[in-house]
Write a protein that holds these residues in place. Structure first.
Motif, PDB file in Angstrom:
ATOM      1  N   PHE A   1       0.865  -1.253  -0.040  1.00  0.00           N
ATOM      2  CA  PHE A   1       0.135   0.038   0.133  1.00  0.00           C
ATOM      3  C   PHE A   1       0.861   1.180  -0.061  1.00  0.00           C
ATOM      4  N   ALA A   2       1.884   1.041  -0.784  1.00  0.00           N
ATOM      5  CA  ALA A   2       2.776   2.398  -1.000  1.00  0.00           C
ATOM      6  C   ALA A   2       2.450   3.213  -2.012  1.00  0.00           C
ATOM      7  N   GLY A   3       2.092   4.381  -1.849  1.00  0.00           N
ATOM      8  CA  GLY A   3       1.951   5.265  -2.981  1.00  0.00           C
ATOM      9  C   GLY A   3       0.366   5.472  -3.352  1.00  0.00           C
ATOM     10  N   GLU A   4      -0.500   4.941  -2.270  1.00  0.00           N
ATOM     11  CA  GLU A   4      -1.953   4.643  -2.708  1.00  0.00           C
ATOM     12  C   GLU A   4      -2.896   5.938  -3.132  1.00  0.00           C
ATOM     13  N   GLY A   5      -2.289   7.085  -2.749  1.00  0.00           N
ATOM     14  CA  GLY A   5      -3.067   8.305  -3.162  1.00  0.00           C
ATOM     15  C   GLY A   5      -2.505   8.867  -4.808  1.00  0.00           C
ATOM     16  N   ALA A   6      -1.515   8.125  -5.058  1.00  0.00           N
ATOM     17  CA  ALA A   6      -1.030   8.893  -6.215  1.00  0.00           C
ATOM     18  C   ALA A   6      -0.662   8.106  -7.396  1.00  0.00           C
ATOM     19  N   VAL A   7      -0.732   6.720  -7.166  1.00  0.00           N
ATOM     20  CA  VAL A   7      -0.484   5.732  -8.246  1.00  0.00           C
ATOM     21  C   VAL A   7      -1.531   5.659  -9.281  1.00  0.00           C
ATOM     22  N   ALA A   8      -2.547   5.316  -8.646  1.00  0.00           N
ATOM     23  CA  ALA A   8      -3.986   5.423  -9.689  1.00  0.00           C
ATOM     24  C   ALA A   8      -4.116   4.402 -10.591  1.00  0.00           C
ATOM     25  N   ASP A   9      -3.694   3.124 -10.474  1.00  0.00           N
ATOM     26  CA  ASP A   9      -3.616   2.182 -11.423  1.00  0.00           C
ATOM     27  C   ASP A   9      -5.000   1.443 -11.922  1.00  0.00           C
TER      28      ASP A   9
ATOM     29  N   ILE B   1       2.532  13.488  -6.856  1.00  0.00           N
ATOM     30  CA  ILE B   1       2.519  13.463  -5.288  1.00  0.00           C
ATOM     31  C   ILE B   1       1.171  13.911  -4.530  1.00  0.00           C
ATOM     32  N   ALA B   2       0.626  12.926  -3.714  1.00  0.00           N
ATOM     33  CA  ALA B   2      -0.714  13.461  -3.321  1.00  0.00           C
ATOM     34  C   ALA B   2      -0.820  13.667  -1.778  1.00  0.00           C
ATOM     35  N   LEU B   3      -1.797  14.298  -1.338  1.00  0.00           N
ATOM     36  CA  LEU B   3      -1.892  14.614   0.152  1.00  0.00           C
ATOM     37  C   LEU B   3      -3.305  14.573   0.526  1.00  0.00           C
ATOM     38  N   THR B   4      -3.815  13.737   1.502  1.00  0.00           N
ATOM     39  CA  THR B   4      -5.141  13.485   1.720  1.00  0.00           C
ATOM     40  C   THR B   4      -5.488  13.409   2.986  1.00  0.00           C
TER      41      THR B   4
ATOM     42  N   LEU C   1       0.585  11.194   2.951  1.00  0.00           N
ATOM     43  CA  LEU C   1       1.472  11.727   1.984  1.00  0.00           C
ATOM     44  C   LEU C   1       1.945  10.617   1.044  1.00  0.00           C
ATOM     45  N   SER C   2       1.577  10.515  -0.024  1.00  0.00           N
ATOM     46  CA  SER C   2       1.991   9.411  -0.976  1.00  0.00           C
ATOM     47  C   SER C   2       2.819   9.901  -2.358  1.00  0.00           C
ATOM     48  N   GLY C   3       3.311   9.078  -3.009  1.00  0.00           N
ATOM     49  CA  GLY C   3       4.133   9.769  -4.175  1.00  0.00           C
ATOM     50  C   GLY C   3       4.194   8.294  -5.186  1.00  0.00           C
TER      51      GLY C   3
ATOM     52  N   ARG D   1       2.591   4.926   9.915  1.00  0.00           N
ATOM     53  CA  ARG D   1       2.730   3.907   8.749  1.00  0.00           C
ATOM     54  C   ARG D   1       3.847   4.202   7.776  1.00  0.00           C
ATOM     55  N   TYR D   2       4.764   3.524   7.544  1.00  0.00           N
ATOM     56  CA  TYR D   2       5.621   3.979   6.366  1.00  0.00           C
ATOM     57  C   TYR D   2       5.756   2.865   5.431  1.00  0.00           C
ATOM     58  N   SER D   3       5.620   3.104   4.024  1.00  0.00           N
ATOM     59  CA  SER D   3       5.714   2.179   3.230  1.00  0.00           C
ATOM     60  C   SER D   3       6.348   2.494   2.190  1.00  0.00           C
ATOM     61  N   LEU D   4       7.111   1.392   1.290  1.00  0.00           N
ATOM     62  CA  LEU D   4       7.932   1.665   0.221  1.00  0.00           C
ATOM     63  C   LEU D   4       7.680   0.606  -0.942  1.00  0.00           C
ATOM     64  N   GLY D   5       7.317   0.868  -2.155  1.00  0.00           N
ATOM     65  CA  GLY D   5       7.013   0.028  -2.900  1.00  0.00           C
ATOM     66  C   GLY D   5       7.892   0.246  -4.429  1.00  0.00           C
ATOM     67  N   VAL D   6       7.834  -0.718  -5.080  1.00  0.00           N
ATOM     68  CA  VAL D   6       8.434  -0.735  -6.182  1.00  0.00           C
ATOM     69  C   VAL D   6       7.580  -1.745  -7.533  1.00  0.00           C
ATOM     70  N   THR D   7       7.519  -1.083  -8.689  1.00  0.00           N
ATOM     71  CA  THR D   7       6.779  -1.551  -9.796  1.00  0.00           C
ATOM     72  C   THR D   7       7.566  -1.929 -10.954  1.00  0.00           C
ATOM     73  N   HIS D   8       7.438  -3.097 -11.555  1.00  0.00           N
ATOM     74  CA  HIS D   8       8.125  -3.018 -12.764  1.00  0.00           C
ATOM     75  C   HIS D   8       7.202  -3.536 -13.798  1.00  0.00           C
ATOM     76  N   TYR D   9       7.256  -2.842 -14.862  1.00  0.00           N
ATOM     77  CA  TYR D   9       6.374  -3.056 -16.044  1.00  0.00           C
ATOM     78  C   TYR D   9       7.008  -4.090 -17.187  1.00  0.00           C
ATOM     79  N   LEU D  10       6.830  -5.503 -16.739  1.00  0.00           N
ATOM     80  CA  LEU D  10       7.651  -6.279 -17.353  1.00  0.00           C
ATOM     81  C   LEU D  10       7.389  -6.381 -19.116  1.00  0.00           C
ATOM     82  N   ASN D  11       6.032  -6.513 -19.191  1.00  0.00           N
ATOM     83  CA  ASN D  11       5.695  -6.411 -20.606  1.00  0.00           C
ATOM     84  C   ASN D  11       4.403  -5.967 -20.960  1.00  0.00           C
ATOM     85  N   SER D  12       3.603  -5.906 -22.077  1.00  0.00           N
ATOM     86  CA  SER D  12       2.300  -5.381 -22.323  1.00  0.00           C
ATOM     87  C   SER D  12       1.288  -6.227 -21.609  1.00  0.00           C
ATOM     88  N   GLN D  13       1.511  -7.531 -21.156  1.00  0.00           N
ATOM     89  CA  GLN D  13       0.511  -8.246 -20.215  1.00  0.00           C
ATOM     90  C   GLN D  13       0.981  -8.458 -19.082  1.00  0.00           C
ATOM     91  N   TRP D  14       2.313  -8.294 -18.167  1.00  0.00           N
ATOM     92  CA  TRP D  14       2.420  -8.350 -16.988  1.00  0.00           C
ATOM     93  C   TRP D  14       3.020  -7.083 -16.288  1.00  0.00           C
TER      94      TRP D  14
END
Length: 415
Positions: free
Chosen positions: A42-50, A219-222, A259-261, A312-325
């Protein structure tokens, strides 16, 4: 079992979520609003918007959608929590698996009205609790405690310009709670000392902002307001000699700042982060009241809590592997709001560490399925609680804690 009882048990089985080390944020807060978010802790929940689940965390982020979007999912929480209790009244022992498993659903929808306005709605749970002790162990402090909440949010967003958006909404919270406490077996044969059950509604609001520095950096603030809720129901109070009497229980659910980014640092990689503050210092006590309770001057049952605000402090990483994953992972530190001197058998809370990963599979351009998993490492913590069997003080020394596993799945569709 009558229809009302069956309905209540079904709701508890399908919509409650658990704390006391079992797969939620600290205290009795829940953050399980999406499988996508779970995969990155749940890192970046206010800003990722996927997907449309962002509406539950930041209404301003709905401005990022140029087409209607739907998301629905469910989380399964599997805690493993034990408590070792030593009592001066003889109700000592080791209580195993005091936190039951739970299913936690969520549903979200966002609808752009034009290039400036969007509206949306979400149904999810913000808070929940369930602990079950054997009647003969920690009888006055343990017993069983259940709290189920359902939050319905209606939001709107406005895009000020290409970089800034704002949003706001209202929240209707329904809460259903039940609590039972018992005398130690050596006192009055273990008779039930307190029973309280009831439900009620509370109302609150939330606001959010989103700064789109550029398409790859946000960057988001809620802020979500506190919700003061009065649960009305029936209670049995042995001290007062009352059974099935009308009573009320007030619960002040805390406010939230986040605060999320989100930053896409390379074509196939992005990082996200969140800092979440929960205003648990508003949770001073649990008090059941009734005009019929004479011994306590209207207070049938009182339990001091005196919690602190929590971070609560969280850090996440996202890898856009290809068009499907799309792959993701995350870590988080969830600080407990419960001071050691106020830790109780019913909520033996502690800090916990999150380790999570997840994936999205694109069936087609407008349809995805998400999976998420998290392991929560909760430390064993010691505590002491004093309860009264009539005028007799009963001291409980205990050590409680454990780990938890969360599994989540989600379906999303863009119209």
């Amino acid at each position: 079992m009558n229809n009302k009882s069956l309905l209540k048990k079904t709701l508890l089985a399908t919509t409650i979520a658990l704390v006391s080390q079992q797969g939620a944020a600290a205290g009795f807060q829940l953050v399980e609003h999406s499988a996508t978010g779970l995969g990155r802790a749940f890192a970046g929940e206010g800003a990722v918007a996927d997907n449309a689940a962002v509406g539950a965390r930041n209404p301003a982020a709905m401005a990022l959608f140029d087409t209607a979007a739907f998301s629905g999912g469910i989380s399964y929480i599997n805690p493993d929590v034990d408590a070792d209790v030593t009592s001066t009244a003889g109700d000592s022992g080791k209580a195993k698996d005091i936190a039951p498993d739970a299913w936690v659903p969520n549903i979200h929808y966002i609808h752009p009205v034009n290039d400036k306005f969007a509206v949306g709605t979400s149904v999810f749970s913000n808070y929940g609790l369930s602990t079950e002790y054997p009647k003969e162990i920690g009888s006055l402090g343990g017993g069983n405690t259940e709290l189920m909440t359902v939050n319905w949010a209606v939001n709107g967003s406005y895009r000020i310009n290409e970089q800034f958006s704002v949003g706001a909404g209202v929240n209707v919270l329904y809460a259903d709670a039940e609590m039972n406490r018992y005398m130690p077996p050596a006192v009055l044969g273990g008779a039930r000392a307190v029973k309280m059950e009831g439900d009620g509604y509370g109302y609150g609001w939330n606001v959010g902002t989103l700064w789109e520095i550029n398409p790859d950096n946000r960057i988001a603030l809620t802020y979500r307001s506190n919700i003061d809720t009065t649960l009305e129901g029936k209670g049995d109070f042995l001290r007062e000699g009352l059974t099935n009497t009308s009573a009320e229980l007030d619960i002040d659910f805390p406010d939230l700042w986040e605060l999320s980014g989100y930053h896409k640092v390379a074509p196939e990689w992005a990082v996200s982060y969140s800092v979440l503050r929960t205003g648990w210092s508003s949770f001073k006590e649990l008090k059941a009241t009734s005009s019929l309770c004479k011994v306590g001057n209207g207070a049938c049952f009182t339990k001091k809590e005196n919690w602190d605000d929590a971070w609560r402090y969280s850090l996440g990483v996202t890898h856009y592997l290809n068009s499907q994953w799309t792959l993701r992972a995350g870590v988080a530190l969830d600080k407990s709001p419960v001071p050691s001197e106020h830790r109780t058998l019913s909520i033996p809370d502690s800090d916990r560490y999150w380790y999570s990963f997840g994936a999205t599979y694109n069936f087609q351009q407008n349809m995805t399925v998400d999976f998420g998993f998290a392991y929560l490492d909760g430390n064993q913590k010691k505590g002491q609680e004093v309860e009264y069997a009539g005028a007799l003080p009963v001291t409980y020394d205990f050590e409680a804690g454990g780990d938890a596993y969360i599994f989540a799945a989600q379906y999303s569709y863009w119209f």
